[in-house]
Design a protein around this motif. Structure first.
Motif, PDB file in Angstrom:
ATOM      1  N   GLN A 176       0.825  -1.206   0.000  1.00 61.86           N
ATOM      2  CA  GLN A 176       0.000   0.000   0.000  1.00 61.86           C
ATOM      3  C   GLN A 176       0.861   1.259   0.000  1.00 61.86           C
ATOM      4  O   GLN A 176       0.548   2.236  -0.680  1.00 61.86           O
ATOM      5  N   ARG A 177       1.954   1.226   0.727  1.00 58.42           N
ATOM      6  CA  ARG A 177       2.829   2.392   0.815  1.00 58.42           C
ATOM      7  C   ARG A 177       3.446   2.733  -0.530  1.00 58.42           C
ATOM      8  O   ARG A 177       3.579   3.923  -0.886  1.00 58.42           O
ATOM      9  N   PHE A 178       3.801   1.708  -1.301  1.00 58.21           N
ATOM     10  CA  PHE A 178       4.488   1.948  -2.569  1.00 58.21           C
ATOM     11  C   PHE A 178       3.590   1.735  -3.785  1.00 58.21           C
ATOM     12  O   PHE A 178       4.068   1.803  -4.924  1.00 58.21           O
ATOM     13  N   GLY A 179       2.309   1.481  -3.564  1.00 58.19           N
ATOM     14  CA  GLY A 179       1.377   1.329  -4.678  1.00 58.19           C
ATOM     15  C   GLY A 179       1.600   0.073  -5.485  1.00 58.19           C
ATOM     16  O   GLY A 179       1.378   0.063  -6.707  1.00 58.19           O
ATOM     17  N   ILE A 180       2.032  -0.998  -4.836  1.00 60.42           N
ATOM     18  CA  ILE A 180       2.274  -2.269  -5.520  1.00 60.42           C
ATOM     19  C   ILE A 180       1.006  -3.107  -5.489  1.00 60.42           C
ATOM     20  O   ILE A 180       0.428  -3.331  -4.430  1.00 60.42           O
ATOM     21  N   ILE A 181       0.556  -3.558  -6.661  1.00 59.36           N
ATOM     22  CA  ILE A 181      -0.660  -4.361  -6.772  1.00 59.36           C
ATOM     23  C   ILE A 181      -0.282  -5.802  -7.072  1.00 59.36           C
ATOM     24  O   ILE A 181       0.504  -6.070  -7.977  1.00 59.36           O
ATOM     25  N   GLY A 182      -0.835  -6.745  -6.330  1.00 63.01           N
ATOM     26  CA  GLY A 182      -0.610  -8.155  -6.612  1.00 63.01           C
ATOM     27  C   GLY A 182      -0.407  -8.991  -5.364  1.00 63.01           C
ATOM     28  O   GLY A 182       0.048  -8.477  -4.333  1.00 63.01           O
ATOM     29  N   ASN A 183      -0.756 -10.262  -5.478  1.00 67.43           N
ATOM     30  CA  ASN A 183      -0.638 -11.188  -4.346  1.00 67.43           C
ATOM     31  C   ASN A 183       0.069 -12.485  -4.721  1.00 67.43           C
ATOM     32  O   ASN A 183      -0.012 -13.465  -3.982  1.00 67.43           O
ATOM     33  N   SER A 184       0.743 -12.505  -5.878  1.00 68.42           N
ATOM     34  CA  SER A 184       1.387 -13.749  -6.294  1.00 68.42           C
ATOM     35  C   SER A 184       2.539 -14.097  -5.352  1.00 68.42           C
ATOM     36  O   SER A 184       3.179 -13.215  -4.764  1.00 68.42           O
ATOM     37  N   ALA A 185       2.808 -15.391  -5.250  1.00 68.17           N
ATOM     38  CA  ALA A 185       3.861 -15.869  -4.349  1.00 68.17           C
ATOM     39  C   ALA A 185       5.237 -15.354  -4.786  1.00 68.17           C
ATOM     40  O   ALA A 185       6.082 -15.019  -3.948  1.00 68.17           O
ATOM     41  N   LEU A 186       5.467 -15.286  -6.106  1.00 66.17           N
ATOM     42  CA  LEU A 186       6.766 -14.819  -6.601  1.00 66.17           C
ATOM     43  C   LEU A 186       6.991 -13.351  -6.256  1.00 66.17           C
ATOM     44  O   LEU A 186       8.097 -12.960  -5.857  1.00 66.17           O
ATOM     45  N   LEU A 187       5.944 -12.541  -6.402  1.00 68.50           N
ATOM     46  CA  LEU A 187       6.060 -11.123  -6.062  1.00 68.50           C
ATOM     47  C   LEU A 187       6.296 -10.953  -4.566  1.00 68.50           C
ATOM     48  O   LEU A 187       7.161 -10.167  -4.140  1.00 68.50           O
ATOM     49  N   ASN A 188       5.532 -11.683  -3.752  1.00 66.39           N
ATOM     50  CA  ASN A 188       5.691 -11.596  -2.295  1.00 66.39           C
ATOM     51  C   ASN A 188       7.102 -11.995  -1.868  1.00 66.39           C
ATOM     52  O   ASN A 188       7.690 -11.382  -0.968  1.00 66.39           O
ATOM     53  N   ARG A 189       7.649 -13.011  -2.510  1.00 64.66           N
ATOM     54  CA  ARG A 189       8.998 -13.467  -2.177  1.00 64.66           C
ATOM     55  C   ARG A 189      10.024 -12.365  -2.471  1.00 64.66           C
ATOM     56  O   ARG A 189      10.934 -12.115  -1.667  1.00 64.66           O
ATOM     57  N   SER A 190       9.888 -11.685  -3.607  1.00 59.93           N
ATOM     58  CA  SER A 190      10.821 -10.615  -3.966  1.00 59.93           C
ATOM     59  C   SER A 190      10.762  -9.469  -2.959  1.00 59.93           C
ATOM     60  O   SER A 190      11.801  -8.915  -2.565  1.00 59.93           O
ATOM     61  N   ILE A 191       9.550  -9.122  -2.518  1.00 59.37           N
ATOM     62  CA  ILE A 191       9.400  -8.045  -1.533  1.00 59.37           C
ATOM     63  C   ILE A 191       9.990  -8.461  -0.188  1.00 59.37           C
ATOM     64  O   ILE A 191      10.645  -7.659   0.500  1.00 59.37           O
ATOM     65  N   GLU A 192       9.796  -9.719   0.196  1.00 58.40           N
ATOM     66  CA  GLU A 192      10.348 -10.210   1.459  1.00 58.40           C
ATOM     67  C   GLU A 192      11.875 -10.130   1.454  1.00 58.40           C
ATOM     68  O   GLU A 192      12.490  -9.749   2.459  1.00 58.40           O
ATOM     69  N   VAL A 193      12.504 -10.504   0.342  1.00 57.40           N
ATOM     70  CA  VAL A 193      13.969 -10.429   0.249  1.00 57.40           C
ATOM     71  C   VAL A 193      14.431  -8.977   0.380  1.00 57.40           C
ATOM     72  O   VAL A 193      15.415  -8.685   1.073  1.00 57.40           O
TER      73      VAL A 193
END
Length: 411
Positions: free
Chosen positions: A8-25
């Motif tokens: 929400q802070r950065f305006g990122i849309i999506g819930n895919s596992a690959l995207l979540n993994r990249s944000i976690e790293v």
């Protein structure tokens, strides 16, 4: 940390596992000072990740500077990054700090890092190893404490094999790699993004938002999206503004996206690039394809002329080309088409009459002459403006600057 609040802070849309993994790293590495290399196709949103890393690091109150390495001409990039002293070159009327000096204590984001010249790569390696740099025209060593995050959509392993990127710099930058998934790898997010884009433009222009039929939504999600999020946003905006109907079916949507079954010249070009490894840009690959095509046709023409006869040569369509000792009649449908930035197809960048000449004494052009002609046309079309000409040619401004010098083009 809550991933949803970060999105929400950065305006990122999506819930895919690959995207979540990249944000976690990105969140985990933010607390360190390690260098990070963000990779992924063009248009996937790589620019968000250095912002996340900086915002959740101890450097968040210091400067954050983003630099597009491909947009800075080769002759000035050292000065931009490391600064220069007064009188160090023509036009240097005063001393100037570079980005690494201005970002001291903070974070610097080097986008399109693979576009850096070899000499600049050496300077960057020194900064990463020792924190030291020297301004252009100076002999004084200065220190800086900067966190470096780099990004590229180029396969750096192949760039290293081709001698275009230093292997030691690659390992310095790639301390922590973050791979941003392509849009076709996160199909569950495609409709969410589309809905966000059409909602934004509906609010901006005070119009009802468009909606998709189930069949259109399926087509949207099954399309490969070679331009990724950037292309999806472009399509959403076009449909919202152009179409009168607010309900979009698969027939309407098909006008804006290339059917999945149709072959993509761009993808073929990328495969050719991997096989040859001799070209720096997709545009140069296309030049080579056209160059080879013309060379083959002229060789065939000369062969028939030498025999003194005529023959019918079948083409790729239902038409035929008549070749004799005196003429070669081109069938325009046999020539390849090139994709436009919007995914549609248009005629070749060179007119058919320019690809095939009528004279028996015609010689196949060199790659340099083809590139020179295309660059001159683009510069003339845009009144000598390099930025617009580079966009027309699908290359970076720095690459255009280098080509102008290499080919001796008088602007």
């Amino acid at each position: 940390m809550d991933l949803q609040s970060v999105k929400q802070r950065f305006g990122i849309i999506g819930n895919s596992a690959l995207l979540n993994r990249s944000i976690e790293v990105a969140l985990r590495v933010a607390a360190t000072d390690l260098s990070v290399l963000v990779t992924g196709e063009s248009g996937v949103g790589k620019e968000f990740f250095p912002q996340i890393i900086h915002s959740y690091s101890s450097r968040k109150h210091a400067n954050y500077i983003a630099v597009n390495c491909g947009a800075i001409p080769e002759g000035t990039i050292d000065s931009e990054l490391f600064g220069h002293e007064k009188g160090s070159f023509t036009g240097a009327t005063e001393s100037r700090k570079g980005y690494f000096e201005m970002a001291d204590g903070g974070t610097i984001f080097l986008d399109e890092v693979a576009e850096l010249p070899q000499t600049t790569q050496v300077r960057l390696l020194r900064v990463l190893q020792t924190g030291e740099f020297i301004r252009v025209g100076s002999s004084k060593v200065q220190k800086t404490n900067v966190r470096v995050v780099a990004a590229t959509n180029i396969n750096l392993s192949k760039a290293i094999e081709q001698g275009r990127f230093r292997e030691d710099l690659y390992y310095r930058l790639n301390t922590v790699p973050i791979q941003v998934p392509a849009l076709h790898e996160r199909k569950e997010d495609i409709f969410l993004l589309f809905r966000k884009f059409v909602s934004d433009i509906a609010t901006q222009y005070r119009m009802p938002p468009v909606s998709l039929t189930p069949q259109a939504r399926q087509m949207l999600e099954n399309y490969r999206w070679p331009g990724n999020i950037r292309q999806l946003k472009n399509v959403a905006e076009q449909i919202s503004v152009i179409e009168e109907s607010r309900e979009i079916d698969e027939t309407i949507l098909a006008k804006y996206i290339q059917p999945e079954s149709a072959p993509s010249t761009l993808l073929v070009s990328e495969q050719h690039h991997e096989q040859s490894g001799n070209f720096n840009t997709e545009r140069e690959i296309l030049y080579k394809i056209l160059f080879d095509l013309r060379h083959d046709i002229i060789e065939l023409k000369n062969m028939v002329a030498a025999l003194g006869g005529k023959t019918n040569i079948p083409t790729t369509g239902n038409s035929t080309e008549m070749i004799s000792s005196g003429a070669l009649v081109p069938v325009s449908s046999t020539y390849p088409t090139l994709p436009t930035p919007h995914g549609h197809y248009e005629k070749d960048i060179f007119d058919t009459a320019e690809i095939v000449e009528d004279s028996e004494t015609s010689e196949a052009p060199t790659k340099e002459s083809v590139q020179r002609e295309a660059i001159i046309k683009a510069l003339r079309k845009h009144g000598g403006k390099r930025k617009d000409a580079a966009r027309e040619l699908f290359i970076s401004e720095r690459t255009l600057y280098r080509k102008i010098k290499e080919l001796g083009i008088d602007e």
